[in-house]
Design an enzyme around this catalytic site. Structure first.
Site, PDB file in Angstrom:
ATOM      1  N   ALA A  35       0.833  -1.201   0.000  1.00  9.18           N
ATOM      2  CA  ALA A  35       0.000   0.000   0.000  1.00  9.18           C
ATOM      3  C   ALA A  35       0.872   1.257   0.000  1.00  9.18           C
ATOM      4  CB  ALA A  35      -0.911  -0.014   1.226  1.00  9.18           C
ATOM      5  N   GLU A 115      22.970 -24.573 -11.550  1.00  9.59           N
ATOM      6  CA  GLU A 115      21.811 -23.663 -11.494  1.00  9.59           C
ATOM      7  C   GLU A 115      20.604 -24.342 -12.144  1.00  9.59           C
ATOM      8  OE1 GLU A 115      22.982 -20.255 -13.809  1.00  9.59           O
ATOM      9  OE2 GLU A 115      24.868 -20.079 -12.754  1.00  9.59           O
ATOM     10  N   LYS A 117      17.756 -24.956 -14.661  1.00 12.30           N
ATOM     11  CA  LYS A 117      17.618 -24.491 -16.045  1.00 12.30           C
ATOM     12  C   LYS A 117      16.156 -24.118 -16.284  1.00 12.30           C
ATOM     13  CE  LYS A 117      18.721 -25.582 -20.777  1.00 12.30           C
ATOM     14  NZ  LYS A 117      17.412 -25.183 -21.280  1.00 12.30           N
ATOM     15  N   GLU A 174      17.083 -15.175 -18.104  1.00 13.99           N
ATOM     16  CA  GLU A 174      15.885 -15.831 -18.628  1.00 13.99           C
ATOM     17  C   GLU A 174      14.641 -15.075 -18.174  1.00 13.99           C
ATOM     18  OE1 GLU A 174      17.009 -18.527 -20.220  1.00 13.99           O
ATOM     19  OE2 GLU A 174      15.244 -19.776 -20.628  1.00 13.99           O
ATOM     20  N   CYS A 412     -27.458 -26.300 -19.632  1.00 10.58           N
ATOM     21  CA  CYS A 412     -28.826 -25.779 -19.529  1.00 10.58           C
ATOM     22  C   CYS A 412     -29.612 -25.914 -20.833  1.00 10.58           C
ATOM     23  CB  CYS A 412     -28.808 -24.316 -19.088  1.00 10.58           C
ATOM     24  SG  CYS A 412     -28.153 -23.203 -20.334  1.00 10.58           S
ATOM     25  N   CYS A 427     -22.136 -20.242 -23.648  1.00 13.38           N
ATOM     26  CA  CYS A 427     -23.549 -20.312 -23.307  1.00 13.38           C
ATOM     27  C   CYS A 427     -24.014 -18.873 -23.047  1.00 13.38           C
ATOM     28  CB  CYS A 427     -23.718 -21.161 -22.048  1.00 13.38           C
ATOM     29  SG  CYS A 427     -25.342 -20.972 -21.308  1.00 13.38           S
TER      30      CYS A 427
HETATM   31  N1  5U1 Z   1      20.835 -20.882 -15.384  1.00 17.53           N
HETATM   32  C1  5U1 Z   1      21.307 -20.786 -16.624  1.00 17.53           C
HETATM   33  N2  5U1 Z   1      20.581 -20.983 -17.709  1.00 17.53           N
HETATM   34  N3  5U1 Z   1      21.403 -20.796 -18.746  1.00 17.53           N
HETATM   35  C2  5U1 Z   1      21.174 -20.890 -20.086  1.00 17.53           C
HETATM   36  N4  5U1 Z   1      22.573 -20.479 -16.956  1.00 17.53           N
HETATM   37  C3  5U1 Z   1      22.652 -20.486 -18.287  1.00 17.53           C
HETATM   38  N5  5U1 Z   1      23.694 -20.255 -19.101  1.00 17.53           N
HETATM   39  C4  5U1 Z   1      23.477 -20.334 -20.427  1.00 17.53           C
HETATM   40  C5  5U1 Z   1      22.217 -20.643 -20.946  1.00 17.53           C
HETATM   41  C6  5U1 Z   1      21.998 -20.738 -22.414  1.00 17.53           C
HETATM   42  O1  5U1 Z   1      24.489 -20.101 -21.295  1.00 17.53           O
HETATM   43  C7  5U1 Z   1      25.800 -19.749 -20.845  1.00 17.53           C
HETATM   44  C8  5U1 Z   1      26.477 -20.835 -20.104  1.00 17.53           C
HETATM   45  C9  5U1 Z   1      26.561 -19.412 -22.090  1.00 17.53           C
END
Ligand code: 5U1
Length: 671
Positions: A35, A115, A117, A174, A412, A427
């Site tokens: 808020a 990590e 993906k 990403e 119905c 509907c």
């Molecule tokens: N977590 C992560 N996803 N991902 C995708 N790291 C990561 N690194 C990528 C890609 C395509 O590429 C680099 C290692 C070049």
């Protein structure tokens, strides 16, 4: 206010909003309540309305989108955006390590970073002097599409970096959609008669590829940074340190799910562990990315044409199974949308038994060519309800039956219309029992009026007996009506009646959401409630007043007008009011019993979500603040409370448990 004062205030507000945005999205450590954030944001918007020159590209207000483009321009990446080689199992992961060791001419164990993906869309963000200047898709790795305006709308992407930061920084990461947000978006689209997205990845990609960035702004997109392109300052020693540095600059990094592995066996353990936890994550992942941690070794290993030698994508097997479509049933939603659902012979898909698959609409049925009796491959994407991905046509016996588009409503028998541009028939009968049942389910849901104890079965019986003809009838249910329902005893009926009575004073935004006005989801309900303050004011608003609101476009404005024009809806609203459904509005802030008092919640609460706790505070006119100060009136500490609790002790503030707080709420409710 003169121009100079306005510019100064604008700068203060922008800096505050950028800071709180970063704290919320990148650090998961908000210091102020939603808020309070909204108040600062509204002040900024008002200032920009009066002084339009202040609405520069990096103002926090610019996340709402820019005018539509004809097409996306292309942009060349400073350094190629690489893709990853895949490894499908432990053996292939072992081969990846062996290749690296051969290349480096050593057999010592290597340290890796692991990590999740994410199944999303890879993008690059270019920051110059700390400002987001260009954002693009990966494209072919050399050249991508420039989607800067769309990326600017994503709250998790900082428009400004935290100082001190490099003169040039190219961030890679990403864009994705959380599963819950994806499912809600698809539910909404299904109701709207729009094609649904097959998976969160397609939803993210489709949202990013909008030429009109105001559409992207309404999509619940998220972002995680995982690497860089060019950078104008020296690099740290390791990838892990680089991730930490990115977070310091204000980027959202998935450090919580990032693990180090000191050798191959730890790496494999991380891979198996992540696969086991896959379903518990709030987003869809399709594997684990493994990177050599040392940046010096990464550089020594170098890259092949399109992929680095120092990283690999360890892929999970797809969650698929084969089963038979025993029937295709038609469901009628609250807006009348008729959607087909496949009833499956129960089958286990990676640990979960599934017996239904969503077919979404007739375009999807035609695309798959799915028929009753078909053998199909189903796939789960983080959800219990899977999708049919393909039909095994060579297994057909010839007895399979197609499901035609319905000419009348299956619930119905009323007329059905399929409008141009919509993929589902609807509907048209407002009193259709299936529509009424779905509207009621929506009305009582936790995120709407939150009437606990009114389950599907009870609703069904009340409908069958004709005791409920609209949502307003819920408030005239008598004890004996409820006692006559199956599985309802004295105690549960008392509880239910209390829950119904308690819902009468839900905040206005919840009531607006509960009413199920088309195109008005939870977020827009809040925007409208904040803007108009009462149902009466909203009902009296004309098109211009609605369109004047930031975030309200013609579609929403027309839908709101249409809702309040319908005599049936006006009758229901009158009845609700007569039954005492008087939503709490912002007015209570000045008049409620807790007016002027500030509450801070810290640690994990057991019975309330943070949102519920905040709502309770606001219901009685109080304020839920994000940080502890001398001005805080109460600190409510849950389990594992940290620095805020320490500060509260230092300042000698009253510290309450969650139970104490709930007791205060009950006292207010009963007074
Ligand atoms: N977590 C992560 N996803 N991902 C995708 N790291 C990561 N690194 C990528 C890609 C395509 O590429 C680099 C290692 C070049």
């Amino acid at each position: 206010m003169n121009t100079e004062q306005a510019a100064r205030r604008h700068q203060q507000l922008s800096a505050e909003l950028h800071r709180h945005g970063r704290l919320y999205h990148s650090f998961d450590r908000p210091e102020i309540s939603d808020a309070d954030y909204d108040r600062l944001f509204r002040e900024l918007l008002e200032l920009e309305q009066a002084f339009p020159q202040l609405a520069t590209a990096d103002s926090p207000s610019q996340r709402v989108g820019a005018p539509p483009l004809e097409k996306f321009p292309s942009v060349r990446h400073g350094l190629p955006m690489l893709s990853l080689e895949n490894a499908a199992n432990d053996e292939e992961i072992g081969e990846f390590e062996a290749r690296i060791q051969r290349f480096l001419g050593q057999s010592d164990a290597l340290e890796y970073v692991c990590e999740p993906k994410l199944d999303g869309v890879a993008v690059e963000l270019v920051y110059q002097a700390g400002r987001l200047t260009v954002g693009s898709t990966r494209g072919d790795g050399q050249t991508g599409e420039q989607i800067t305006e769309n990326l600017r709308t994503i709250a998790a992407i900082p428009l400004l970096l935290q100082e001190p930061c490099p003169e040039l920084l190219e961030v890679r990461g990403e864009v994705y959609m959380d599963l819950a947000a994806f499912q809600a978006l698809n539910r909404e689209r299904e109701e709207e008669g729009l094609p649904v997205f097959a998976n969160p990845r397609n939803a993210a990609a489709g949202s990013l590829r909008q030429l009109d960035s105001t559409i992207t702004a309404r999509r619940p997109l998220q972002f995680f940074a995982y690497g860089i392109g060019r950078i104008s300052t020296p690099l740290p020693d390791s990838h892990r340190q680089l991730l930490e540095q990115l977070r310091q600059w204000g980027l959202r990094v998935n450090l919580e799910e990032t693990r180090l592995a000191a050798n191959l066996s730890e790496l494999l353990a991380n891979f198996h562990d992540l696969q086991l936890r896959r379903d518990q994550l709030p987003y869809e992942i399709d594997g684990m990315v493994v990177k050599v941690n040392s940046l010096a070794l990464q550089s020594e290993l170098g890259t092949k044409t399109r992929t680095p030698r120092w990283a690999v994508a360890c892929k999970f097997p797809p969650r698929q199974a084969t089963t038979r479509v025993e029937d295709i049933v038609l469901q009628v939603g609250r807006t009348g949308a008729i959607t087909p659902v496949a009833q499956l012979r129960p089958v286990e898909v990676s640990g979960v038994t599934v017996s239904r698959a969503s077919l979404h609409n007739w375009d999807e049925i035609a695309r798959l060519d799915v028929r009753i009796g078909d053998t199909v491959v189903v796939e789960r994407a983080g959800d219990v309800i899977p999708d049919v991905v393909r039909v095994l046509k060579d297994q057909r016996s010839g007895q399979e039956r197609m499901v035609p588009l319905p000419e009348t409503c299956p619930a119905c028998g009323g007329p059905v219309v399929k409008l141009d541009g919509e993929v589902v028939p609807r509907c048209q009968e407002l009193s259709c029992p299936a529509r009424l049942r779905e509207s009621l389910k929506h009305f009582v849901a936790r995120r709407a009026m939150d009437i606990d104890g009114l389950g599907e079965r009870t609703l069904e019986v009340l409908l069958e007996k004709g005791l409920i003809r609209s949502v307003a009838d819920l408030y005239s249910l008598r004890r004996e009506d409820l006692l006559a329902c199956p599985r309802q005893g004295e105690k549960s009926v008392d509880k239910l009646l209390k829950a119904i009575a308690g819902s009468k004073s839900r905040p206005l935004n919840r009531l607006l959401f509960a009413l199920g006005i088309r195109h008005v989801g939870e977020h827009l309900a809040k925007v409208l409630a904040d803007q108009f303050g009462s149902l009466e004011a909203l009902a009296a608003a004309d098109r211009d007043a609605l369109l004047a609101i930031h975030e309200v476009g013609p579609q929403v404005a027309d839908s709101v007008l249409d809702f309040f024009r319908k005599a049936r809806n006006r009758t229901i609203l009158d009845e609700l009011q007569q039954s005492g459904v008087i939503p709490q509005s912002a007015v209570s802030r000045n008049t409620g019993p807790w007016s002027g008092r500030s509450f801070v919640f810290t640690g994990s609460l057991e019975r309330l979500t943070r949102g519920q706790a905040q709502e309770l505070v606001e219901k009685f006119g109080g304020r839920a603040a994000g940080s502890v100060s001398k001005k805080t009136d109460y600190v409510i500490a849950g389990a594992d409370a940290g620095s805020k609790l320490d500060k509260a002790r230092q300042l000698n503030l009253p510290i309450l448990s969650e139970e104490d707080f709930l007791r205060m709420v009950t006292e207010q409710e009963q007074s």
